[in-house]
Write a protein that holds these residues in place. Structure first.
Motif, mmCIF file in Angstrom:
data_model
loop_
_atom_site.group_PDB
_atom_site.id
_atom_site.type_symbol
_atom_site.label_atom_id
_atom_site.label_comp_id
_atom_site.label_asym_id
_atom_site.label_seq_id
_atom_site.Cartn_x
_atom_site.Cartn_y
_atom_site.Cartn_z
ATOM 1 N N LEU A 292 -30.531 -1.966 39.250
ATOM 2 C CA LEU A 292 -31.096 -2.873 38.358
ATOM 3 C C LEU A 292 -29.851 -2.734 36.681
ATOM 4 N N ALA A 293 -29.296 -3.609 36.758
ATOM 5 C CA ALA A 293 -28.047 -3.558 35.635
ATOM 6 C C ALA A 293 -28.890 -5.326 34.417
ATOM 7 N N GLY A 294 -28.494 -4.557 33.390
ATOM 8 C CA GLY A 294 -28.776 -6.026 31.888
ATOM 9 C C GLY A 294 -29.899 -6.511 31.922
ATOM 10 N N GLN A 295 -30.349 -7.642 31.550
ATOM 11 C CA GLN A 295 -31.652 -7.860 30.149
ATOM 12 C C GLN A 295 -32.484 -7.334 31.123
ATOM 13 N N ILE A 296 -32.623 -7.515 32.442
ATOM 14 C CA ILE A 296 -34.214 -6.454 32.972
ATOM 15 C C ILE A 296 -34.824 -5.265 32.611
ATOM 16 N N ASN A 297 -33.800 -4.471 32.032
ATOM 17 C CA ASN A 297 -33.652 -3.248 31.461
ATOM 18 C C ASN A 297 -33.385 -3.044 30.641
#
Length: 258
Positions: free
Chosen positions: A22-27
């Motif tokens: 997982l990478a980006g705004q989801i984190n």
């Protein structure tokens, strides 16, 4: 909605679902440089896992702002979308834009991300910087060296060129790096010692078999936090809010006794 720090590890792989990165705004970050930085780490690890090489690539806090970013994401629950400010990095004297290639090109080469052309260009720059620093140390000016002159307040590379003609052959980009290295030598050396001390904790990985509920002498709060975050190393455990040096010492002793 977002994925919380307790649900991903430092490789950005989901703890509950192997192979899901997982990478980006989801984190929980903003969607610009922070997302791009996570994306390259998640992509590297996904590719390594698919190739059977193991998804174990991480960057330390002293190696890159990406390392600071991801370490913060997996140890500190955010109260707002995370943005990568330089003030978040304790080693920002090392994390400069002028030395990014020095810090990261060898890592990229080892991963297979730096081709021969780029590697040779970096090698030429590295050799030129080594030669410039050697020149500063070798040229004597009275009782001191050219490096001593450059350290004086108000002195710069142009000042040096006025008395050391050979310095004019150094390219502006390399001259800037050499000047920074000389002027901040003492501060950089002190920070290097701090990094080496922390590296000892970072290199001591916490084995998967550790059951925090069975660690004698560990405080209940520490037991709960460590079980929740499952840190990668003793160094990362120390950065979890609520974990003290004493907790890490107890954990280290437990691991050594096994």
């Amino acid at each position: 909605d977002m994925v919380w720090p307790t649900q991903i590890d430092s490789t950005l792989q989901c703890k509950r679902i192997g192979g899901l990165f997982l990478a980006g705004q989801i984190n929980g970050t903003s969607g610009y440089e922070e997302a791009a930085g996570q994306g390259i780490v998640a992509g590297i690890n996904a590719a390594r896992l698919a190739a059977g090489r193991g998804a174990d690539f991480t960057l330390r806090r002293d190696q890159a702002y990406i390392g600071v970013l991801i370490d913060d994401l997996v140890t500190k629950p955010p109260v707002e979308p995370y943005r990568m400010f330089t003030s978040r990095a304790e080693h920002r004297l090392r994390l400069r834009n002028d030395n990014a290639d020095q810090r990261l090109t060898p890592i990229g080469r080892e991963l297979g991300l730096v081709d021969d052309v780029r590697w040779e260009r970096w090698e030429r720059t590295r050799r030129a910087l080594d030669d410039a620093l050697a020149l500063l140390a070798a040229v004597r000016l009275g009782e001191g060296t050219a490096a001593d002159l450059l350290r004086r307040p108000g002195a710069d590379w142009e000042t040096l060129c006025a008395v050391v003609p050979a310095a004019r052959a150094v390219s502006p980009a390399v001259a800037f790096r050499a000047e920074v290295a000389v002027k901040y030598e003492g501060y950089l050396a002190r920070e290097r010692r701090q990094v080496e001390q922390m590296a000892k904790l970072e290199s001591r990985l916490i084995p998967a078999w550790v059951d925090y509920g069975q660690v004698k002498g560990l405080r209940n709060e520490a037991r709960s936090k460590l079980s929740k975050f499952t840190p990668r190393s003793l160094g990362q455990a120390l950065r979890i809010s609520g974990i003290t040096p004493a907790d890490v010492t107890v954990l280290a002793i437990h691991i050594e006794r096994r």
